[in-house]
Scaffold this motif. Sequence first.
Motif, PDB file in Angstrom:
ATOM      1  N   ALA A 270      91.923  50.248  43.510  1.00  0.00           N
ATOM      2  CA  ALA A 270      90.578  50.277  42.940  1.00  0.00           C
ATOM      3  C   ALA A 270      89.887  51.601  43.257  1.00  0.00           C
ATOM      4  O   ALA A 270      90.165  52.249  44.274  1.00  0.00           O
ATOM      5  CB  ALA A 270      89.761  49.113  43.494  1.00  0.00           C
ATOM      6  N   GLU A 271      88.998  52.004  42.390  1.00  0.00           N
ATOM      7  CA  GLU A 271      88.230  53.236  42.586  1.00  0.00           C
ATOM      8  C   GLU A 271      87.486  53.160  43.919  1.00  0.00           C
ATOM      9  O   GLU A 271      86.849  52.154  44.242  1.00  0.00           O
ATOM     10  CB  GLU A 271      87.226  53.422  41.441  1.00  0.00           C
ATOM     11  N   GLY A 272      87.601  54.205  44.708  1.00  0.00           N
ATOM     12  CA  GLY A 272      86.915  54.261  45.983  1.00  0.00           C
ATOM     13  C   GLY A 272      87.637  53.562  47.124  1.00  0.00           C
ATOM     14  O   GLY A 272      87.147  53.557  48.254  1.00  0.00           O
ATOM     15  N   GLU A 273      88.786  52.953  46.838  1.00  0.00           N
ATOM     16  CA  GLU A 273      89.522  52.219  47.865  1.00  0.00           C
ATOM     17  C   GLU A 273      90.075  53.178  48.921  1.00  0.00           C
ATOM     18  O   GLU A 273      90.355  54.345  48.654  1.00  0.00           O
ATOM     19  CB  GLU A 273      90.664  51.430  47.221  1.00  0.00           C
ATOM     20  N   THR A 274      90.233  52.669  50.138  1.00  0.00           N
ATOM     21  CA  THR A 274      90.743  53.450  51.254  1.00  0.00           C
ATOM     22  C   THR A 274      92.157  53.016  51.594  1.00  0.00           C
ATOM     23  O   THR A 274      92.452  51.817  51.647  1.00  0.00           O
ATOM     24  CB  THR A 274      89.833  53.281  52.486  1.00  0.00           C
ATOM     25  N   PHE A 275      93.021  53.992  51.840  1.00  0.00           N
ATOM     26  CA  PHE A 275      94.416  53.733  52.187  1.00  0.00           C
ATOM     27  C   PHE A 275      94.788  54.481  53.455  1.00  0.00           C
ATOM     28  O   PHE A 275      94.470  55.670  53.597  1.00  0.00           O
ATOM     29  CB  PHE A 275      95.354  54.175  51.054  1.00  0.00           C
ATOM     30  N   ILE A 276      95.450  53.796  54.352  1.00  0.00           N
ATOM     31  CA  ILE A 276      96.058  54.431  55.520  1.00  0.00           C
ATOM     32  C   ILE A 276      97.545  54.558  55.211  1.00  0.00           C
ATOM     33  O   ILE A 276      98.218  53.555  54.937  1.00  0.00           O
ATOM     34  CB  ILE A 276      95.822  53.606  56.793  1.00  0.00           C
ATOM     35  N   VAL A 277      98.050  55.787  55.237  1.00  0.00           N
ATOM     36  CA  VAL A 277      99.390  56.074  54.724  1.00  0.00           C
ATOM     37  C   VAL A 277     100.332  56.463  55.855  1.00  0.00           C
ATOM     38  O   VAL A 277     100.113  57.460  56.550  1.00  0.00           O
ATOM     39  CB  VAL A 277      99.337  57.210  53.678  1.00  0.00           C
TER      40      VAL A 277
END
Length: 382
Positions: A270-277
């Motif tokens: 989703a737009e603006g979503e945060t991901f830890i990669v």
Amino acid sequence: MTASTPIPISKEFDYPLQNAEGVTCTAHAWAKVPPQLNKAERDALMQKSAELLKARNAVLVAHYYVDGDLQDLALATGGCVSDSLEMARFGRDHEAQTLVVAGVRFMGESAKILSPEKTVLMPDLDATCSLDLGCPIDEFSAFCDAHPDRKVVVYANTSAAVKARADWMVTSSCALAIVNHLKDKGEKILWAPDRHLGKYIQQQTGADMLMWQGACIVHDEFKGLELDLLRKQYPGAKILVHPESPTSVVQQADVVGSTSQLLKAVIDGAEGETFIVATDNGIMHRMRQLAPGKTLIEAPTAGNSATCKSCAHCPWMAMNALQGVVDCLEQGSGEVFVDPEVGRKAAGCITRMLDFVKEHPEALVVKDGGRLAGMTPGIGAA
């Protein structure tokens, strides 16, 4: 080596070229890291590289983990940016007779195996891989000979010689499906070289797998405890993990998958979503290009007292540079050679995988417990 002989220990590699200033990031710790370029130097090398690629009827194929300039150059000149297998397949199917492979040595070998009639060049032939180094052919052959009742399945991150000794090659995108296929046929498996990926596959499939104890020096450094603390700082973030990571990291993931699948997860978010990669931070360049509205955070490789909180970048990938592209095209340096007989045998295990994937397209996307792994058209699989 007998059936009762302990499984080989992990191979550890260290290098004397530590940065005198105490820099701890793996991109600068050991390898011959190219100097930083100013804008004028960068623009000049980008233009010269593009001109040479056209003049030499060459195409550049770059891995997601190499410098962003090389990724941009590949895309701007009709090449590709993807995983190791898609790099080799793209090079095989492209009309260019010279392939420039920006990655690590086993990727250049794979390209040569699938395109033996083409010239394959690399910006730096010394760029290698800890998984490849940690699985020398003599020791691996002895290990295989001690267990002749097992099908030999090797990860793409291995030398041509190791692939020539194998029955199957897999990538992280299709490994689950292929191991399940072998299990359903009643086969026992000898797996190499990455122990974390092997353990993940064994847990998911229940297959009888004997493991070679190798590890990726980048993914092996992700820390489960530190990741848990980071999750608490960003409670809404999705955790994306490559299965070469330790179990304590994989267990926290929302998505466990190949390089391309992690990229797709960000694109589809989703737009603006945060991901830890949790994979090599070289992929962040492409992620930011394809998903500019997302927040990306690198998973931690060290604790609070460390000078580098997240140092997830392969030192050998960092050896690839624009100047290396110019040099190999101007001078013919960095050419990859594979013994024809070794290449022929290695091609067998690669082709077997490609045929399986073609016959079982459903194998490329595997859903299990909300987790996702697979190959994405136009992105690739690693």
